[in-house]
Design an enzyme around this catalytic site. Sequence first.
Site: not given
Length: 275
Positions: A78, A156, A187, A80, A216-217, A205, A51, A154, A18, A69, A214
């Site tokens: 974000c 998901h 996402n 990562n 946060s994912g 994303e 990102q 964010n 990422n 983004n 990702c």
Amino acid sequence: MTPSAEPLTFRKMHGAGNDFVVIDSRGRSRVTTPALAKGLGDRHRGVGFDQLAELHDDPEADFALDFWNSDGSRAGACGNATRCVAWLVLRETGRDRLTIRTERGLLEAVLRNGRVWVNMGAPLTDWREIPLSGPQDTLHLPLPGDPVGVGMGNPHCVFLTHDADAVPLEEQGRAVEHDPLFPQRTNVEFISLLGEDHLRMRVWERGAGVTLACGSGACAAAVASALRGLTGRQVVLDLDGGRLEVDWQDNGVWLTGPVAEVFTATIPADFLATL
């Protein structure tokens, strides 16, 4: 962008594939605009990234982070990139703990046994906070595939599948990102169980498309799988770009994984003046 009298130095980094552009604006005004983010995010005519993360000063935290983004939109969170930037600042300062201001509020990063863990905050499971377009059972969203809705700063949408590798990721990810259920887009994660507390995950994303990982994912996926009884609250996730680990504790969802600093470079003022 207004023509710049100065070139712009940045770092390129990635966490499990990422990838990010990191701009350090501590001690000066922030420089990122939608046009700059979109121009640098172009993998053919710019630098290319999933990102962009920009550091800036904050009176109550060690530093603050803004996320963008590659399509020029704001990312909100974000995981990562937060880990990667925390790693840089921990190395720079020699400390083992930091506070970071993001749109979610104050986050904490700690160094444990050579690994950076970031507390991404408590998961958001109320439909207003994700947000959704109206009242819904966020544990069972009214979409084909019975996904789970989770906010991590964010939005998901997490699908629990028998085989995440069999999912037509680009087709389904794009469709769900723009579904009217998500007023700010979303996402999209597809997860399947590999073993006890071990998930396979693929991700689309918001504002970036298919990415190798990702953060946060991964946090949202771990929360969704725990809430639906697929796993416990400590989860290992295998993504296309590598492995992430999530630990959902009472004080928030903690994330760790690999960090890579790829290069430092400078963008000429002439190029910046074209954006």
